[in-house]
Write a protein that holds these residues in place. Structure first.
Motif, PDB file in Angstrom:
ATOM      1  N   ASP A 160       4.968  -2.609  16.706  1.00  0.00           N
ATOM      2  CA  ASP A 160       5.195  -1.956  16.597  1.00  0.00           C
ATOM      3  C   ASP A 160       4.799  -1.824  14.469  1.00  0.00           C
ATOM      4  O   ASP A 160       4.099  -0.468  14.174  1.00  0.00           O
ATOM      5  N   VAL A 161       5.618  -2.780  14.263  1.00  0.00           N
ATOM      6  CA  VAL A 161       4.731  -2.605  12.324  1.00  0.00           C
ATOM      7  C   VAL A 161       3.184  -3.269  12.452  1.00  0.00           C
ATOM      8  O   VAL A 161       2.667  -3.103  12.013  1.00  0.00           O
ATOM      9  N   ALA A 162       2.618  -3.632  13.725  1.00  0.00           N
ATOM     10  CA  ALA A 162       1.250  -4.013  13.599  1.00  0.00           C
ATOM     11  C   ALA A 162       0.216  -2.234  13.844  1.00  0.00           C
ATOM     12  O   ALA A 162      -0.454  -2.224  13.263  1.00  0.00           O
ATOM     13  N   ARG A 163       1.071  -2.127  14.615  1.00  0.00           N
ATOM     14  CA  ARG A 163       0.710  -0.222  14.627  1.00  0.00           C
ATOM     15  C   ARG A 163       0.130   0.727  13.141  1.00  0.00           C
ATOM     16  O   ARG A 163      -0.850   0.562  13.027  1.00  0.00           O
ATOM     17  N   GLN A 164       1.547  -0.332  12.698  1.00  0.00           N
ATOM     18  CA  GLN A 164       2.198   0.082  11.060  1.00  0.00           C
ATOM     19  C   GLN A 164       0.093   0.241   9.988  1.00  0.00           C
ATOM     20  O   GLN A 164       0.165   0.661   9.646  1.00  0.00           O
ATOM     21  N   LEU A 165      -0.160  -1.394  10.180  1.00  0.00           N
ATOM     22  CA  LEU A 165      -0.417  -2.064   9.942  1.00  0.00           C
ATOM     23  C   LEU A 165      -1.787  -1.499  10.118  1.00  0.00           C
ATOM     24  O   LEU A 165      -2.953  -1.010   8.823  1.00  0.00           O
ATOM     25  N   ASP A 166      -2.087  -1.623  11.019  1.00  0.00           N
ATOM     26  CA  ASP A 166      -3.348  -0.943  11.323  1.00  0.00           C
ATOM     27  C   ASP A 166      -3.535   0.923  10.450  1.00  0.00           C
ATOM     28  O   ASP A 166      -4.706   1.012  10.070  1.00  0.00           O
ATOM     29  N   THR A 167      -2.298   1.813  10.503  1.00  0.00           N
ATOM     30  CA  THR A 167      -3.169   2.893  10.003  1.00  0.00           C
ATOM     31  C   THR A 167      -2.582   3.042   8.209  1.00  0.00           C
ATOM     32  O   THR A 167      -4.327   3.636   8.396  1.00  0.00           O
ATOM     33  N   ALA A 168      -1.980   1.957   7.898  1.00  0.00           N
ATOM     34  CA  ALA A 168      -2.425   1.447   6.379  1.00  0.00           C
ATOM     35  C   ALA A 168      -3.694   1.254   5.841  1.00  0.00           C
ATOM     36  O   ALA A 168      -4.182   1.195   4.613  1.00  0.00           O
ATOM     37  N   VAL A 169      -4.257   0.160   6.564  1.00  0.00           N
ATOM     38  CA  VAL A 169      -5.654  -0.727   6.524  1.00  0.00           C
ATOM     39  C   VAL A 169      -6.582   0.531   6.511  1.00  0.00           C
ATOM     40  O   VAL A 169      -7.379   0.740   5.809  1.00  0.00           O
ATOM     41  N   GLN A 170      -6.305   1.286   7.690  1.00  0.00           N
ATOM     42  CA  GLN A 170      -7.968   2.036   7.630  1.00  0.00           C
ATOM     43  C   GLN A 170      -7.351   3.689   6.724  1.00  0.00           C
ATOM     44  O   GLN A 170      -8.082   3.909   6.380  1.00  0.00           O
ATOM     45  N   ASN A 171      -6.242   3.653   6.086  1.00  0.00           N
ATOM     46  CA  ASN A 171      -6.135   4.828   5.205  1.00  0.00           C
ATOM     47  C   ASN A 171      -6.669   3.808   3.530  1.00  0.00           C
ATOM     48  O   ASN A 171      -7.319   4.903   3.758  1.00  0.00           O
ATOM     49  N   VAL A 172      -6.598   2.457   3.548  1.00  0.00           N
ATOM     50  CA  VAL A 172      -7.258   2.244   2.429  1.00  0.00           C
ATOM     51  C   VAL A 172      -8.942   2.286   2.746  1.00  0.00           C
ATOM     52  O   VAL A 172     -10.237   2.605   1.781  1.00  0.00           O
ATOM     53  N   MET A 173      -9.116   1.825   3.737  1.00  0.00           N
ATOM     54  CA  MET A 173     -10.119   2.376   4.201  1.00  0.00           C
ATOM     55  C   MET A 173     -11.082   3.769   3.845  1.00  0.00           C
ATOM     56  O   MET A 173     -12.427   3.472   3.247  1.00  0.00           O
ATOM     57  N   ARG A 174     -10.660   4.203   4.479  1.00  0.00           N
ATOM     58  CA  ARG A 174     -10.931   6.416   4.588  1.00  0.00           C
ATOM     59  C   ARG A 174     -10.959   6.178   2.233  1.00  0.00           C
ATOM     60  O   ARG A 174     -11.852   6.498   2.378  1.00  0.00           O
ATOM     61  N   GLU A 175      -9.274   6.030   2.006  1.00  0.00           N
ATOM     62  CA  GLU A 175      -9.950   6.423   0.447  1.00  0.00           C
ATOM     63  C   GLU A 175     -10.953   5.412  -0.240  1.00  0.00           C
ATOM     64  O   GLU A 175     -11.119   5.882  -1.118  1.00  0.00           O
ATOM     65  N   ALA A 176     -11.128   4.051   0.276  1.00  0.00           N
ATOM     66  CA  ALA A 176     -11.604   3.100  -0.925  1.00  0.00           C
ATOM     67  C   ALA A 176     -13.303   3.546   0.007  1.00  0.00           C
ATOM     68  O   ALA A 176     -13.932   2.727  -0.984  1.00  0.00           O
ATOM     69  N   ASN A 177     -13.570   3.800   0.736  1.00  0.00           N
ATOM     70  CA  ASN A 177     -14.756   4.210   1.115  1.00  0.00           C
ATOM     71  C   ASN A 177     -14.972   2.466   1.702  1.00  0.00           C
ATOM     72  O   ASN A 177     -16.432   1.826   0.987  1.00  0.00           O
TER      73      ASN A 177
END
Length: 416
Positions: free
Chosen positions: A61-78
């Protein structure tokens, strides 16, 4: 001069970290899956352990949270591509890569790619200095003028002040002529003396020891001290006395623009015309002892603990306990929550260093209270709203795994 030059001129910098990133950028579908290696975590769900109270168990579950957080940063910061690794002794691990390593050939980001690590080089150069101090070959309170001629205030600036970023010298990478020389010919080679010349034509900023000011010039001088007192080239010394004993076979100090394969392509806007360019073939000699090194995720995993403890993986001391204790005295800086010692910082308990040079950023830190390691590697240094993407990743990750120790590295005051 392009607006992005300030980042290059600071070298490896700290940046404002903000709250949760939520706005997807065009061209990147929301909820995109990892581009390559999936998250890796220990089998089962580790139970809380008194030896690791400050890091959450890295469950699926924590791994899924990390996946989402990392991808959010990627999208926001390109961010084109990023690799994240988190390791603990008894609460699991997480290793995942996302995105593209090379837009030209479609190579996906993976954990086994060579990356330029910028100012993480400083931790190696200062370690070399501390080893020589342990051997009595140098004294940390010796003036730099004892070893290098022509340094402004050289009779009063000590090696300790250089390693702790409290010398008052002008940062050569903030010089306009240096910036023009580098961006007009990124493949050119700079000598240490040329770099010092860019600095020494400027007056000192303050008297030694008065304040903290991050400065690449300091490390060029310390690199010269290591070479003079060891009788070896800096890269050779670091390989023989630090990398080899640590078993870090995928880390090197390049002599030119060489970059082993496979490696990620880097992307920067710190170019002569301000347009985004590729940087894998840029010559990092301009960073030398302050920023030239190359490494891989697995080696940096080893280094995070080694530099924070002063002990090689096989139990031998890299530097003596007394010297390591001095290293980890991290006086306050203008950056809230962050202290800086001898070539190493402490941000909310996370000890290590970041790195930034055109096209690449990195973060390698260790949390002693949990014996936890975090490594983040990415292939751009393009800021997002004046924020470094490596800091954004560090903050978002630690908000999940160590909420009592959030890696937030705000910017230094504008007057520098």
């Amino acid at each position: 001069m392009p607006h992005s030059s300030a980042r290059l001129r600071r070298g490896a910098v700290v940046a404002v970290a903000t709250g949760t990133l939520m706005v997807p950028l065009a061209g990147t579908p929301a909820g995109a899956a990892p581009a390559s290696a999936p998250a890796v975590f220990a089998a089962g769900s580790p139970s809380p352990s008194p030896s690791a109270p400050d890091v959450r168990a890295l469950t699926p579950d924590v791994a899924r949270q990390l996946d989402t957080a990392v991808q959010n940063v990627m999208r926001e910061a390109n961010v084109p591509g990023v690799t994240v690794g988190i390791w603990t002794p008894d609460r699991g691990s997480y290793v995942s890569s996302f995105g593209i390593a090379d837009k030209g050939n479609g190579l996906r980001m993976t954990p086994n790619l060579y990356m330029r690590i910028g100012s993480e080089t400083k931790t190696f150069t200062v370690t070399a200095l501390l080893q020589l101090a342990d051997q009595g070959k140098v004294g940390l309170d010796d003036p730099i003028g004892k070893y290098v001629d022509g340094v402004p205030n050289g009779d009063t600036i000590t090696l300790r002040q250089l390693a702790g970023m409290r010398s008052g010298l002008f940062n050569y990478s903030e010089d306009d002529d240096f910036y023009k020389a580098l961006t007009s010919d990124p493949q050119r080679s700079f000598t240490p003396q040329q770099l010092l010349d860019y600095s020494f034509k400027h007056p000192v900023l303050f008297q030694p020891g008065q304040k903290f000011s991050y400065c690449n010039t300091n490390l060029i001088l310390l690199g010269l001290v290591v070479e003079k007192e060891s009788g070896q080239q800096l890269g050779d010394y670091i390989h023989q006395h630090i990398l080899a004993p640590a078993g870090m076979q995928s880390t090197l100090f390049p002599t030119g623009a060489e970059f082993p394969a496979p490696h990620a392509q880097g992307y920067t806007d710190q170019t002569a015309d301000g347009k985004v360019g590729d940087t894998a073939d840029w010559n990092p000699s301009w960073g030398w002892a302050a920023g030239a090194m190359i490494s891989k995720q697995d080696d940096l995993r080893v280094w995070a603990r080694t530099v924070a403890t002063g002990q090689f993986p096989d139990g031998r001391r890299m530097i003596g306990p007394a010297m390591q204790k001095q290293r980890l005295i991290t006086p306050a800086t203008p950056i809230p929550g962050a202290g800086y010692g001898l070539g190493i910082f402490d941000v909310q308990g996370w000890i290590g260093h970041n790195g930034s040079l055109p096209g690449y950023e990195s973060l390698t830190v260790y949390l002693p209270s949990a014996q936890a390691t975090m490594v983040v590697l990415l292939n751009t240094d393009i800021n997002h709203d004046d924020e470094e993407p490596s800091t954004l990743f560090g903050q978002e990750i630690t908000q999940i795994i160590s909420p009592d120790h959030v890696f937030n590295l705000p910017a230094e005051p504008a007057a520098r």
